[in-house]
Structure formats: structure tokens, C-alpha cells
Enzyme design. Structure first.
Site, PDB file in Angstrom:
ATOM      1  N   GLN A  13       0.822  -1.212   0.000  1.00  0.00           N
ATOM      2  CA  GLN A  13       0.000   0.000   0.000  1.00  0.00           C
ATOM      3  C   GLN A  13       0.855   1.261   0.000  1.00  0.00           C
ATOM      4  OE1 GLN A  13      -2.160   0.844   3.580  1.00  0.00           O
ATOM      5  NE2 GLN A  13      -3.615   2.203   2.577  1.00  0.00           N
ATOM      6  N   TYR A 139       1.483  -7.755  15.432  1.00  0.00           N
ATOM      7  CA  TYR A 139       1.958  -6.630  14.602  1.00  0.00           C
ATOM      8  C   TYR A 139       2.481  -5.495  15.492  1.00  0.00           C
ATOM      9  CZ  TYR A 139       1.489  -2.737  11.224  1.00  0.00           C
ATOM     10  OH  TYR A 139       1.703  -1.639  10.434  1.00  0.00           O
ATOM     11  N   LYS A 143       6.288  -4.087  16.070  1.00  0.00           N
ATOM     12  CA  LYS A 143       6.625  -2.677  15.805  1.00  0.00           C
ATOM     13  C   LYS A 143       7.296  -2.059  17.038  1.00  0.00           C
ATOM     14  CE  LYS A 143       5.274  -2.016  11.541  1.00  0.00           C
ATOM     15  NZ  LYS A 143       6.333  -1.992  10.500  1.00  0.00           N
TER      16      LYS A 143
HETATM   17  N1  SER Z   1      -2.976   0.389   9.206  1.00  0.00           N
HETATM   18  C1  SER Z   1      -2.374  -0.659   9.967  1.00  0.00           C
HETATM   19  C2  SER Z   1      -3.320  -1.744  10.253  1.00  0.00           C
HETATM   20  O1  SER Z   1      -4.492  -1.479  10.283  1.00  0.00           O
HETATM   21  C3  SER Z   1      -1.849  -0.136  11.253  1.00  0.00           C
HETATM   22  O2  SER Z   1      -0.554   0.325  11.100  1.00  0.00           O
HETATM   23  O3  SER Z   1      -2.917  -2.842  10.487  1.00  0.00           O
END
Ligand code: SER
Length: 307
Positions: A13, A139, A143
Site C-alpha cells: 500500500q 503486529y 513494531k
Molecule cells: N494500518 C495498519 C493496520 O491497520 C496499522 O498500522 O494494520
């Protein structure tokens, strides 16, 4: 930035729009796009699995790369379905790039963090740069760990790694995949097709959001900023506007007659509820002059005009 540029995760993206902008600014032949897929979309493209550090090194040597944008990740919702792989991809991939800078082979790294580094006990409104961080998604945990390694590599080895905590990103040129904030892109595609949308978050799930143009500009600006202006070496808070699905739907309705929204929250709604609703990005504004240009209204106008 001086020297050639490699964007890994170039077909994602952010990557697809970033590569276009980097090529426009620094020249087609100075920007190499790489991703795990076999085929790119034009310009210099290399197939690369970031976990293969030898293959990464070959590309870096072949094109005399000095700057790497490492955008590789599984987004929040997909990562929950592939926990081990998501962690490995984020961490080992990050180390493969960080170590190239530590060994003096490349000069500068951009690595994106996210609002996902925050968690349920983080202050939700105007979330400060330095605050409680208790991410509860793989996630977000990856991070947060990545941010700590950024600072460690900077302090210990002088690695010039720069980072931004992206909010939800919205654009018409590229599609997100597997994220919690994806609804805010999908809603425009469905508005166009059926003038209605079934949202997977609840009506009041307010989240920080940003137009892709702003995010790409921030990404290029932080990499161009003089080194003494980069005072946060973990990752910078970055914000534009915040809205809930209900507020976004209202704005769409005011610009597109008859649009309707309904709600069927799924597991992504719990992830959204653990994230901040608005972000204090004073440090980015003061240190390297960040300024957003799209509010919610402008964002909706732009999306409806192009999709
Ligand atoms: N836009 C991302 C997500 O929704 C967050 O960093 O996983």
C-alpha cells in the site's frame, strides 16, 4: 538523500506510492523496487524475500544502494492469523537491513512503525510521544520491538535509522491488505459500486487517519531532514485527522447523496479499540517541520473524485 535507493515491500500500500514519488524526485534509474512477488509494475524491479539476507546483499551491491526503505510487514489482522511468520518477517527482516548499516554497507534506513505500538492502557486522546505502550497484537509487539532496536542501533552503532508511527493510511492509488484501518479505504470503493457499506468496526471506533500523499511526503521529508533534526530515534508520532466510521460516513453522505452504512463488527474491532483515538505529534512538527495538508473533508473529496 545521496546514493541509490532500495524500497523493499515496494508493491504494498505504501510502497507502490512511495516508489512513484521517489522516482519522480530522484530519477527512475536511482530507485530499485523489490518485493516478494515475481513481477513488479515497471521500472527497476527485483524479486526479494527480505529473510534471505544473501539475496538482499546481492541487490545492495549490484545497484550500489545507500538508502533502504524497509516496508515489509503483515498488517495487523493478517498477522494475527500467522503469528510466527509475522514476527519473523518483521524482526529478522529488520535486522537484515539494520546490520547492513551497522557494517557500513548502507547509510540510511527508513522503517515504519504504527499506532499499533500502543495498547489498551495507553492514553487514548492526544497520545503523547512517550507514554505507556502495551501493544496486544503481534503486529504491534513487533513494531514496538523494532522501535527499541532502532534506538539501540543508533546509540550503540551510530546507525542512521529513521521512523514514523503511521496512522491508518488512505489512498486511491493502492489497496491496503489485512489491516484494521482498511475499512476507510474499502468504504470508498463500495460507495462507488453500491452507494452503501457494511463496516467491520463499530460506528464509534475513532482512529487516527491520514491521506497517503501526506504519509509519503512525511516519509521522504524525514529521510531528507538534517541528521541533527532527528531527535527521536525510536519512531515519531505522526498525525493528521481522526474520525470514526460514523463520522466518515456522514462526510461521504454530505458529498455523495444517498450513501448508507451498516455495521457488522468482527475481530478487527477489538484491535481498533486497543489503539489511540488521536495522536500528539508535536515532536515531528517541531523537529523536522511535519505538517499535514488533508483533513477529513478534503480526504473524502479527493477519494470520491478518484475512485
Ligand atoms: N494500518 C495498519 C493496520 O491497520 C496499522 O498500522 O494494520
Amino acid at each position: 538523500m545521496t546514493g541509490n535507493i532500495l524500497v523493499i515491500g515496494a508493491l504494498g500500500q505504501v510502497g507502490s506510492e512511495l516508489v512513484e514519488n521517489l522516482r519522480f524526485k530522484y530519477g527512475e534509474s536511482n530507485v530499485v523496487a523489490a518485493d516478494i512477488k515475481e513481477e513488479g509494475t515497471g521500472g527497476i524491479y527485483e524479486k526479494l524475500d527480505i529473510l534471505d539476507k544473501d539475496a538482499l546483499r546481492v541487490i545492495v551491491d549490484t545497484y550500489a544502494i545507500k538508502n533502504i526503505f524497509n516496508l515489509v510487514a503483515l498488517l495487523s489482522a493478517t498477522a494475527e492469523k500467522h503469528v510466527d511468520y509475522a514476527w519473523q518477517l518483521s524482526m529478522d527482516g529488520h535486522f537484515n537491513v539494520l546490520n547492513l548499516a551497522k557494517d557500513g554497507i548502507i547509510e540510511k534506513i527508513f522503517w515504519p512503525s504504527s499506532i499499533a505500538v500502543f495498547g489498551p492502557t495507553t492514553p487514548k486522546h492526544n497520545t503523547p510521544q512517550d507514554t505507556v505502550m502495551d501493544p496486544n497484537t503481534v503486529y504491534g509487539i513487533a513494531k514496538q520491538a523494532g522501535e527499541r532496536w532502532n534506538e539501540y542501533y543508533f546509540n550503540r552503532y551510530g546507525v542512521d535509522v529513521r521512523s514514523i508511527r503511521y496512522p491508518g493510511l488512505i489512498g486511491w492509488k493502492s489497496l491496503p491488505g489485512g489491516g484494521t484501518t482498511d475499512y476507510a479505504v474499502d468504504i470508498f470503493h463500495q460507495a462507488k459500486k453500491t452507494n452503501s457499506y457494511e463496516c467491520f468496526l463499530h460506528a464509534d471506533a475513532t482512529l487516527p487517519m491520514m491521506m497517503m500523499e501526506d504519509a509519503v511526503r512525511a516519509t521522504m521529508d524525514i529521510m531528507e531532514a538534517p541528521v541533527n533534526q532527528i531527535k527521536v530515534r525510536s519512531s515519531y508520532n505522526l498525525a493528521a485527522d481522526s474520525f470514526s466510521p460514523a463520522q466518515l460516513a456522514e462526510e461521504i453522505k454530505s458529498q455523495k447523496e444517498g450513501f448508507t452504512i451498516s455495521y457488522a463488527p468482527d475481530e478487527r474491532d477489538a484491535i481498533a479499540s486497543s489503539w489511540p483515538q488521536s495522536i500528539d505529534d508535536t515532536n515531528a512538527r517541531e523537529d523536522w517541520g511535519w505538517k499535514h495538508t488533508y483533513g477529513t473533508k478534503e480526504l473524502v473529496t479527493e477519494m470520491l473524485a478518484h475512485i
